[in-house]
Design a protein around this motif. Structure first.
Motif, PDB file in Angstrom:
ATOM      1  N   TYR B  33      22.803 105.246  23.761  1.00  0.00           N
ATOM      2  CA  TYR B  33      22.245 104.001  22.220  1.00  0.00           C
ATOM      3  C   TYR B  33      20.980 105.084  21.641  1.00  0.00           C
ATOM      4  N   TYR B  48      24.805 105.222  18.181  1.00  0.00           N
ATOM      5  CA  TYR B  48      25.530 104.342  18.995  1.00  0.00           C
ATOM      6  C   TYR B  48      27.128 105.194  19.708  1.00  0.00           C
ATOM      7  N   THR B  98      29.317  98.169  27.358  1.00  0.00           N
ATOM      8  CA  THR B  98      29.758  97.721  25.731  1.00  0.00           C
ATOM      9  C   THR B  98      28.563  96.527  25.700  1.00  0.00           C
ATOM     10  N   ALA B  99      27.342  95.952  24.841  1.00  0.00           N
ATOM     11  CA  ALA B  99      26.344  95.646  25.267  1.00  0.00           C
ATOM     12  C   ALA B  99      26.970  93.992  24.448  1.00  0.00           C
ATOM     13  N   ARG B 100      28.426  93.927  24.909  1.00  0.00           N
ATOM     14  CA  ARG B 100      29.064  92.663  25.478  1.00  0.00           C
ATOM     15  C   ARG B 100      28.909  92.538  26.994  1.00  0.00           C
ATOM     16  N   THR B 101      28.952  92.627  27.590  1.00  0.00           N
ATOM     17  CA  THR B 101      29.039  92.714  28.843  1.00  0.00           C
ATOM     18  C   THR B 101      27.597  93.305  29.558  1.00  0.00           C
ATOM     19  N   SER B 102      27.095  94.795  29.319  1.00  0.00           N
ATOM     20  CA  SER B 102      25.879  94.815  30.257  1.00  0.00           C
ATOM     21  C   SER B 102      24.515  95.054  28.739  1.00  0.00           C
ATOM     22  N   GLU B 103      23.209  95.298  29.996  1.00  0.00           N
ATOM     23  CA  GLU B 103      21.784  95.703  29.514  1.00  0.00           C
ATOM     24  C   GLU B 103      21.916  97.273  29.025  1.00  0.00           C
ATOM     25  N   ALA B 104      21.737  97.511  28.169  1.00  0.00           N
ATOM     26  CA  ALA B 104      20.800  98.598  28.023  1.00  0.00           C
ATOM     27  C   ALA B 104      19.834  99.077  28.941  1.00  0.00           C
ATOM     28  N   PHE B 105      19.144 100.654  29.375  1.00  0.00           N
ATOM     29  CA  PHE B 105      18.462 100.351  30.250  1.00  0.00           C
ATOM     30  C   PHE B 105      17.674 102.180  29.012  1.00  0.00           C
ATOM     31  N   PHE B 106      16.501 101.265  29.353  1.00  0.00           N
ATOM     32  CA  PHE B 106      15.579 102.714  27.767  1.00  0.00           C
ATOM     33  C   PHE B 106      15.161 104.097  28.969  1.00  0.00           C
ATOM     34  N   GLY B 107      15.194 105.363  27.819  1.00  0.00           N
ATOM     35  CA  GLY B 107      13.918 105.801  28.505  1.00  0.00           C
ATOM     36  C   GLY B 107      12.806 105.761  28.404  1.00  0.00           C
TER      37      GLY B 107
END
Lengths: 114, 115
Positions: B33, B48, B98-107
């Motif tokens: 993303y 995305y 996907t956002a329905r199963t997993s969180e996002a990790f940010f830079g």
């Protein structure tokens, strides 16, 4: 318009005070919910997440959040804040009927006074 | 790598120039993303990518913005003919599903300043 709102722009608390940060969303259907935190000078980190099951979710550092479907809310709580909790807090929603991305609220800045 | 890596960390450019921002996702993450964060504001979704599927470009603010990703590797966000309103922190995130199963990790983000 579909959106995510956070009630407070800036919250100021003394150490040991209790915290509740509001988050509301306007999406119908199935939602997946997240709280992220951004400490000063650092990148966004996940505090906790909700996909299904028990609507009371426990995260890291003593934070918890409660999903109330009837109120379209996912408020973040902590019983006793510390100075180190000073940060920006973001609520995020993925609404399964509206796409695959995360929609973020505008953020709430928390300042904890020592 | 251990986390999401973005480069450069800071970029100052003159109005009208093109810029290219790079994101290295966490190895094995299929989703990527891009978000924009203007000063004092929340995160604004840009684009995305999910595996080899067509990207969701619905958040790109104008045709000056484009992004590419080859497979499940590096992504570049390109802004052509930069304007002062493009000044912001550009954040990249990756996710195992996907956002329905997993969180996002940010830079850490790229802070872009257009002068």
């Amino acid at each position: 318009a579909q959106s995510v709102s956070q009630h407070n722009h800036h919250v100021i608390l003394s150490e040991a005070a209790s915290l509740e940060l509001g988050c509301n969303y306007s999406y119908g259907g199935t939602v997946n919910l997240f709280w992220y935190v951004q400490y000063p000078g650092q990148h966004l980190q996940l505090l906790l997440k909700y996909f299904s099951g028990d609507p009371l979710v426990k995260g890291i550092k003593g934070f918890e959040a409660e999903f109330i479907k009837s109120k379209f809310s996912f408020n973040l709580r902590k019983p006793s804040v510390q100075w180190s909790d000073t940060a920006e807090y973001f609520c995020a929603v993925n609404a399964e009927n509206y796409g695959q991305n995360f929609v973020f609220g505008p953020g709430t800045r928390l300042s904890v006074l020592p | 790598g251990a986390g999401v890596s973005q480069s450069p960390s800071n970029k100052v450019t003159e109005k009208g120039k093109d810029v290219e921002l790079r994101c290295d996702p966490i190895s094995g993450h299929t989703a990527l993303y891009w978000y924009r964060q203007r000063l004092g504001q929340g995160l604004e979704f840009l684009i995305y990518f999910q595996g080899n599927s067509a990207p969701d470009k619905s958040g790109l603010p104008s045709d000056r913005f484009s992004a590419e990703r080859t497979g499940e590797s590096v992504s570049t966000l390109t802004i052509q003919r930069t304007q002062q309103e493009d000044s912001a922190v550009y954040l990249c995130a990756s996710s195992a599903g996907t956002a329905r199963t997993s969180e996002a990790f940010f830079g850490q983000g790229t802070r872009l300043t257009v002068v």
